[in-house]
Design an enzyme around this catalytic site. Sequence first.
Site, PDB file in Angstrom:
ATOM      1  N   HIS A  18      45.604  42.200  29.779  1.00 14.63           N
ATOM      2  CA  HIS A  18      45.763  43.571  30.451  1.00 14.63           C
ATOM      3  C   HIS A  18      47.140  43.811  30.859  1.00 14.63           C
ATOM      4  O   HIS A  18      47.610  44.869  31.492  1.00 14.63           O
ATOM      5  CB  HIS A  18      44.665  43.925  31.352  1.00 14.63           C
ATOM      6  CG  HIS A  18      44.909  42.923  32.547  1.00 14.63           C
ATOM      7  ND1 HIS A  18      44.636  41.383  32.362  1.00 14.63           N
ATOM      8  CD2 HIS A  18      44.977  42.965  33.887  1.00 14.63           C
ATOM      9  CE1 HIS A  18      44.818  40.981  33.554  1.00 14.63           C
ATOM     10  NE2 HIS A  18      45.166  41.788  34.328  1.00 14.63           N
ATOM     11  N   ASP A  19      47.857  42.510  31.034  1.00 15.05           N
ATOM     12  CA  ASP A  19      49.243  42.758  31.722  1.00 15.05           C
ATOM     13  C   ASP A  19      50.506  42.651  30.809  1.00 15.05           C
ATOM     14  O   ASP A  19      51.558  42.820  30.964  1.00 15.05           O
ATOM     15  CB  ASP A  19      49.276  41.590  32.762  1.00 15.05           C
ATOM     16  CG  ASP A  19      48.610  41.619  33.864  1.00 15.05           C
ATOM     17  OD1 ASP A  19      48.208  42.571  34.453  1.00 15.05           O
ATOM     18  OD2 ASP A  19      48.348  40.459  34.375  1.00 15.05           O
ATOM     19  N   ASP A  52      36.391  37.834  36.936  1.00 17.59           N
ATOM     20  CA  ASP A  52      37.883  37.489  37.548  1.00 17.59           C
ATOM     21  C   ASP A  52      37.747  37.109  39.080  1.00 17.59           C
ATOM     22  O   ASP A  52      36.914  37.886  39.579  1.00 17.59           O
ATOM     23  CB  ASP A  52      38.634  38.620  37.379  1.00 17.59           C
ATOM     24  CG  ASP A  52      39.918  38.487  36.892  1.00 17.59           C
ATOM     25  OD1 ASP A  52      40.623  37.845  37.741  1.00 17.59           O
ATOM     26  OD2 ASP A  52      40.359  39.145  35.689  1.00 17.59           O
ATOM     27  N   GLU A 101      45.134  31.576  36.063  1.00 15.42           N
ATOM     28  CA  GLU A 101      46.336  32.146  35.759  1.00 15.42           C
ATOM     29  C   GLU A 101      47.244  31.677  36.462  1.00 15.42           C
ATOM     30  O   GLU A 101      47.499  31.838  37.791  1.00 15.42           O
ATOM     31  CB  GLU A 101      46.142  33.600  36.085  1.00 15.42           C
ATOM     32  CG  GLU A 101      47.644  34.282  35.522  1.00 15.42           C
ATOM     33  CD  GLU A 101      47.729  35.802  35.960  1.00 15.42           C
ATOM     34  OE1 GLU A 101      48.336  36.818  35.661  1.00 15.42           O
ATOM     35  OE2 GLU A 101      47.244  35.988  37.442  1.00 15.42           O
ATOM     36  N   ASP A 107      42.818  34.610  39.299  1.00 15.05           N
ATOM     37  CA  ASP A 107      44.046  35.660  39.283  1.00 15.05           C
ATOM     38  C   ASP A 107      45.087  34.854  40.114  1.00 15.05           C
ATOM     39  O   ASP A 107      44.966  34.393  41.261  1.00 15.05           O
ATOM     40  CB  ASP A 107      43.668  36.774  39.951  1.00 15.05           C
ATOM     41  CG  ASP A 107      44.642  37.808  39.986  1.00 15.05           C
ATOM     42  OD1 ASP A 107      45.024  38.176  38.646  1.00 15.05           O
ATOM     43  OD2 ASP A 107      45.261  38.138  40.834  1.00 15.05           O
TER      44      ASP A 107
HETATM   45  C1  GLC Z   1      47.548  39.295  38.093  1.00 18.94           C
HETATM   46  C2  GLC Z   1      46.715  40.391  37.147  1.00 18.94           C
HETATM   47  C3  GLC Z   1      47.457  41.387  37.383  1.00 18.94           C
HETATM   48  C4  GLC Z   1      47.529  41.972  38.815  1.00 18.94           C
HETATM   49  C5  GLC Z   1      48.110  40.770  39.887  1.00 18.94           C
HETATM   50  C6  GLC Z   1      47.740  41.127  41.159  1.00 18.94           C
HETATM   51  O1  GLC Z   1      48.572  38.823  37.501  1.00 18.94           O
HETATM   52  O2  GLC Z   1      46.488  39.793  36.043  1.00 18.94           O
HETATM   53  O3  GLC Z   1      46.813  42.384  36.719  1.00 18.94           O
HETATM   54  O4  GLC Z   1      48.198  42.980  39.056  1.00 18.94           O
HETATM   55  O5  GLC Z   1      47.467  39.541  39.251  1.00 18.94           O
HETATM   56  O6  GLC Z   1      46.361  40.737  41.470  1.00 18.94           O
END
Ligand code: GLC
Length: 532
Positions: free
Chosen positions: A311-312, A99, A237, A195
């Site tokens: 995980h979100d 990540d 992402e 991310d």
């Molecule tokens: C992304 C991650 C999440 C995190 C956010 C800030 O959305 O997947 O878990 O809280 O970024 O880094």
Amino acid sequence: MDQTAWWKRAIVYQIYPLSFKDSNHDGIGDLPGIISELDYLQKLGVDVIWLSPVYRSPMDDNGYDIADYYQIDPIFGTLDDMKRLLTEVHKRKMRLIMDLVINHTSDEHIWFKESRKDVHSPYRDYYLWRKEPTAVDSIFGGSAWTLDPQTNMYYFHLFSKRQPDLNWHHQPLRQAIYDMVNWWLDLGIDGFRLDVIDLIGKDIDKMQFADGPYLNTYLKELYDTCFKGRDIMTVGEMPGLSIERAREITGGKHPFLNMVFQFAHVGLDEVQGQGKWALRQLDVNEFKHTFEKLQHAMHHGGWNSLFLSNHDQPRVVSRYGSEHYRKASAKMLATILYGMQGTPYIYQGEEIGMTGIKMPIENYRDLETRQIYTILQEKGWKEEDIMRSIYAKSRDNSRTPFQWNDHEYAGFSMHEPWLQVNPNYKTLNAETDRSDRDGVYPYYQELIKLRKSHRIFDEGDFQLIFEDHPKLFAYKRSYQGQTVLIIGSFSDLPITLDLTDYPFSKILLSNDHSVKLAQHMTIPPYYAAIII
Ligand code: GLC
Ligand code: CA
């Protein structure tokens, strides 16, 4: 298909290291724990492991707040453990991606500690400082600006105040990031999940955030300086990206990333425009048409990533399936998802049909959940409504420890874990599931094998069938004169299908073997099948 594009055919498995497997029994998952379960993943059919962050971090946001990009956090192990993990993964002909959190760091990163000290610090411009805050909310709730008493100026953070945003307009910062990215790639890792990468091109003064004016420029620079010419995979992402832009970035003239995560299909259980906590029932028609758009947009140029969980996101069985028909609906959701075109992602526990959890508010560990609880209280929400939203949407739903067996703490650890184990672990766990002929894991194995042995899943085009049916998600894939039907029911009741118009000869895979193929076919609740 281009043979060098191995990532198009790869099955990706996301590990959330805090919750996967604890080897030294301190209640926290770790790298040696992951190493001990690589065979489990290999047997499932996994090709690529995506590891959520394991860098040194105060864990305010469970590692998405990095204090040192070059070190492994001691709760997870050491750099040697990381190298050993990589060797063990490669030995099994799998690959590993990490990540990459480069929109922000932790407030404990040395850059930020230096930056905040004094306006003349060489690190001052690594972050975004202003004399006056503007009206921007952080994604976790509350203002995106925090006043720092040391220099009496505000710094910008789109997430928690312990996650200051980096200033991508500052060349030395970009160079420092590229050096770090190359350092990891040189170490032999096979790529990155990036991310919230759609935020790095923002212009905060013009109030442009997601997909900002500089996104292409910085992505191109990152690509040219780090990714180009390497045999790796990258997935960004990008919650704020339109389908057209996603296609451009992954397949157009400038394919800076192999694929992106888009989120339209995971926002369908919320009232549009009111954020994730305002709940709404899923409309299956809307769900399938959202996928249809993505499938069509990316069919020629561009590439999709296929995911329902991470995980979100809350556990998909509890969210879009049915806990009552747990196994059937887990298999149904996997069938319709992995029958489409794109790279499949499995989130840890999805392959055994793990479910969401309801806990008293004190037991939640996720900072977003804790923050929103207070914010919704202040807004005057009723306690029961707040908790209903948290039960449905809290990120801790998917972060509870992996359920390996029916021993205490689900075989995850011998010590009380950092986050409560789901009480259903006695009956819902990997050991039980794998020895069950009707288990979810064995079904995933078959589904993965099937997908890998028919090119139609990679190449075929996509067309919805029974398009307006309110409870059926069904489509056909066609390739070189061949057609496959994929059928998934979202209904608690049986449905009768009229298949007279469709060519078919046999069921390749289904979640209920008692159902026989027929022109008029009655299918049970949450039925799924792949028919050729
Ligand atoms: C992304 C991650 C999440 C995190 C956010 C800030 O959305 O997947 O878990 O809280 O970024 O880094
Ligand atoms: Ca541990």
